[in-house]
Scaffold this active site. Structure first.
Site, PDB file in Angstrom:
ATOM      1  N   ASP A  14       0.817  -1.363   0.092  1.00 46.61           N
ATOM      2  CA  ASP A  14      -0.025  -0.114   0.139  1.00 46.61           C
ATOM      3  C   ASP A  14       1.056   1.285   0.107  1.00 46.61           C
ATOM      4  OD1 ASP A  14      -2.241   1.604   0.134  1.00 46.61           O
ATOM      5  OD2 ASP A  14      -2.115   1.846   2.422  1.00 46.61           O
ATOM      6  N   SER A  15       0.304   2.239  -0.069  1.00 44.14           N
ATOM      7  CA  SER A  15       1.052   3.677  -0.139  1.00 44.14           C
ATOM      8  C   SER A  15       1.733   3.973   1.353  1.00 44.14           C
ATOM      9  CB  SER A  15       0.129   4.661  -0.511  1.00 44.14           C
ATOM     10  OG  SER A  15      -0.796   4.807   0.223  1.00 44.14           O
TER      11      SER A  15
ATOM     12  N   CYS B 282      -4.443  -1.391  -1.965  1.00 37.63           N
ATOM     13  CA  CYS B 282      -4.710   0.006  -2.263  1.00 37.63           C
ATOM     14  C   CYS B 282      -5.652   0.116  -3.486  1.00 37.63           C
ATOM     15  CB  CYS B 282      -3.235   0.652  -2.356  1.00 37.63           C
ATOM     16  SG  CYS B 282      -3.487   2.376  -2.865  1.00 37.63           S
TER      17      CYS B 282
ATOM     18  N   GLU C  12      -3.222   7.195   9.312  1.00 33.99           N
ATOM     19  CA  GLU C  12      -1.748   7.156   9.531  1.00 33.99           C
ATOM     20  C   GLU C  12      -1.441   7.521  10.759  1.00 33.99           C
ATOM     21  OE1 GLU C  12       0.812   6.443   7.270  1.00 33.99           O
ATOM     22  OE2 GLU C  12      -0.622   5.600   5.665  1.00 33.99           O
TER      23      GLU C  12
ATOM     24  N   CYS D 189     -11.202   2.746   0.274  1.00 39.18           N
ATOM     25  CA  CYS D 189      -9.894   2.932   0.576  1.00 39.18           C
ATOM     26  C   CYS D 189      -9.335   2.238   1.869  1.00 39.18           C
ATOM     27  CB  CYS D 189      -9.633   4.598   0.858  1.00 39.18           C
ATOM     28  SG  CYS D 189      -7.780   5.135   1.582  1.00 39.18           S
TER      29      CYS D 189
ATOM     30  N   HIS E 219      -7.317   2.433   3.789  1.00 37.75           N
ATOM     31  CA  HIS E 219      -6.967   3.018   5.208  1.00 37.75           C
ATOM     32  C   HIS E 219      -8.231   3.132   6.068  1.00 37.75           C
ATOM     33  CE1 HIS E 219      -3.263   4.464   3.568  1.00 37.75           C
ATOM     34  NE2 HIS E 219      -2.874   5.123   4.442  1.00 37.75           N
TER      35      HIS E 219
HETATM   36  N1  DGL Z   1      -4.920   3.173   0.805  1.00 42.57           N
HETATM   37  C1  DGL Z   1      -5.062   3.638  -0.544  1.00 42.57           C
HETATM   38  C2  DGL Z   1      -5.974   3.306  -1.057  1.00 42.57           C
HETATM   39  O1  DGL Z   1      -6.649   2.129  -0.831  1.00 42.57           O
HETATM   40  C3  DGL Z   1      -4.868   5.106  -0.508  1.00 42.57           C
HETATM   41  C4  DGL Z   1      -4.106   6.051   0.427  1.00 42.57           C
HETATM   42  C5  DGL Z   1      -3.535   7.213  -0.136  1.00 42.57           C
HETATM   43  O2  DGL Z   1      -4.261   8.034  -1.024  1.00 42.57           O
HETATM   44  O3  DGL Z   1      -2.281   6.940  -0.320  1.00 42.57           O
HETATM   45  O4  DGL Z   1      -6.715   3.829  -1.926  1.00 42.57           O
END
Ligand code: DGL
Length: 258
Positions: free
Chosen positions: A9-10, A73, A151, A184, A186
């Site tokens: 992931d990012s 992600c 985060e 997302c 996150h």
């Molecule tokens: N976790 C990422 C997703 O599922 C995105 C987070 C980011 O913008 O870096 O889209």
């Protein structure tokens, strides 16, 4: 011998997928890689991002010796899955917004999609909506601020309720909306806080379980979980390292994407 399943992931969002994978495949060895130097992905330009995702994933696959890659992600998957499948010689499982199950569950036929700015407007996402939720009204809400809140949570701070309420506000404009897709990875990490910040009860849906199910189909032989669970980052960050440790990962090693 089979290598670990690498989750990418990012940032920390992939940890919500790690939780689902551990539920379904408790014996499987995992590894984690994140591009924390370039977080958040949701705000980056597409062509640049494709090259970056490819470079980081190639470096992480080589460093981990993994037998499969889970792109945990939505922002990366809705853009770069084809490129990754072309350049990597291992199975690649992606993550896309759970529009289909949401459309199956919604009684009012009005669902919300909460995701990054990039994901809510990607052609891939619009096609998913057309294919699986054509008879639904879909309210798409860009909620990049929630990436940062997740985060902060993994780094040991509590999410800011005002920011959560602001991010969710567009969902509540129509009292009919009954189902919200967390598009997302996150966002499921914030689930209890999101539910608490919502003015009424709705069904929240994420892709974690479906991804874990798919991985279990694709990865039939996996390395057993033993010893250290490696993690990889693209820039050193002590707080992130401590956060990863709370999810059972060893101290992160630094990747050097080409
Ligand atoms: N976790 C990422 C997703 O599922 C995105 C987070 C980011 O913008 O870096 O889209």
């Amino acid at each position: 011998m089979a290598g670990p399943i690498l989750v990418f992931d990012s940032g920390v969002g992939g940890l919500s997928v790690v939780q689902a994978l551990r539920q379904r495949l408790p014996e499987a060895a995992l590894a984690y890689a994140c591009d924390n130097a370039m977080l958040p992905y949701g705000q980056r330009e597409d062509a640049w991002l494709v090259q970056r995702i490819r470079a980081v994933c190639e470096a992480a696959v080589a460093a981990s010796g993994c037998s499969a890659l889970v792109v945990a992600c939505n922002t990366a998957s809705t853009l770069a899955l084809d490129v990754l499948r072309e350049c990597l010689a291992i199975p690649v499982v992606g993550t896309v917004p759970a529009i289909k199950p949401a459309a199956q569950l919604s009684r009012t036929r009005h669902i919300g999609l909460l995701a990054t700015r990039a994901t809510v407007s990607r052609p891939y996402t619009l096609q998913l909506i057309q294919d699986f939720a054509a008879d639904c009204r879909v309210t798409r809400v860009a909620a990049d601020a929630l990436v940062i809140e997740a985060e902060r949570l993994v780094a040991g701070e509590l999410p800011d309720r005002t920011i959560l309420c602001q991010a969710l506000a567009p969902l509540w404009e129509d009292p009919d909306l009954d189902t919200v897709v967390l598009g997302c990875t996150h966002f499921p990490l914030l689930a209890p806080w999101l539910a608490e910040a919502a003015p009424r009860q709705v069904t929240w849906i994420d892709s974690g379980e479906a991804i874990a199910r798919r991985v279990a189909q694709v990865v039939t032989v996996f390395a057993p979980r033993q010893g250290d669970t490696p993690s990889f980052v693209t820039t050193p960050d002590e707080r992130l390292g401590r956060g990863l440790a709370t999810f059972g990962f060893a101290s992160p090693r630094l990747l050097h994407p080409a």
